[in-house]
Design a protein around this motif. Sequence first.
Motif, short mmCIF file in Angstrom:
data_model
loop_
_atom_site.label_atom_id
_atom_site.label_comp_id
_atom_site.label_asym_id
_atom_site.label_seq_id
_atom_site.Cartn_x
_atom_site.Cartn_y
_atom_site.Cartn_z
N GLN A 34 0.84 -1.20 0.00
CA GLN A 34 0.00 0.00 0.00
C GLN A 34 0.87 1.25 0.00
O GLN A 34 1.93 1.27 0.62
N LEU A 35 0.42 2.28 -0.69
CA LEU A 35 1.09 3.57 -0.69
C LEU A 35 0.08 4.61 -0.24
O LEU A 35 -0.95 4.81 -0.90
N GLU A 36 0.35 5.24 0.89
CA GLU A 36 -0.56 6.25 1.41
C GLU A 36 -0.44 7.53 0.59
O GLU A 36 0.61 7.81 0.02
N SER A 37 -1.51 8.27 0.55
CA SER A 37 -1.48 9.57 -0.13
C SER A 37 -1.89 10.65 0.87
O SER A 37 -2.63 10.40 1.82
N ASP A 39 -3.38 14.63 1.15
CA ASP A 39 -4.07 15.72 0.48
C ASP A 39 -3.25 17.01 0.63
O ASP A 39 -3.01 17.47 1.75
N PHE A 50 -3.09 15.42 -4.56
CA PHE A 50 -2.48 14.50 -3.61
C PHE A 50 -1.02 14.27 -3.95
O PHE A 50 -0.60 14.42 -5.10
N THR A 51 -0.26 13.90 -2.94
CA THR A 51 1.12 13.46 -3.13
C THR A 51 1.29 12.14 -2.39
O THR A 51 0.54 11.85 -1.45
N SER A 52 2.24 11.37 -2.81
CA SER A 52 2.46 10.08 -2.15
C SER A 52 3.19 10.28 -0.83
O SER A 52 3.94 11.24 -0.65
N ALA A 53 2.96 9.36 0.07
CA ALA A 53 3.59 9.43 1.40
C ALA A 53 4.22 8.08 1.71
O ALA A 53 4.87 7.49 0.84
N GLN A 54 3.98 7.55 2.87
CA GLN A 54 4.63 6.31 3.29
C GLN A 54 3.98 5.09 2.66
O GLN A 54 2.79 5.06 2.38
N GLU A 55 4.82 4.07 2.46
CA GLU A 55 4.31 2.80 1.97
C GLU A 55 4.35 1.78 3.09
O GLU A 55 5.10 1.92 4.06
#
Length: 138
Positions: A34-37, A39, A50-55
Amino acid sequence: MAYYTGVIASIKLGDSASPTDILGQCTSYSVDKQLESVDVSHIGSASKTFTSAQESWSSTMEVSYDQDDTAQAKLLERSAGASTPIYVSYYYEGADTGDKYLTGQGFITGIAWNQEPNGVITASVSIQGTGALSEATA
């Protein structure tokens, strides 16, 4: 397009970043990455950005119990409350030179045993990844 079947798949477990113990009697596994996004929309924008955050990643393995399987014993030992992570590699294309696989480190977070009157003892083992799940080449 190449298709890969479970007959060439294997899982290796161990205590180092290059695990070597092949898990026997594994009847199936799944890996969920999973890759969190986040806002990052600003006030006045007409649509969200959105930008990507932690996986994160997790895995479940189904095994038929084999008391003589060294890798399985290591996996089941960790499920008994050991706080030591285990390294795991998922060879989904096979283990020949050039084949791709997923590899990472995780903690055993659960085990569910199952026994039916006319069947073998099975276990479903859950792993929660710690750190990245990387793709590598054999």
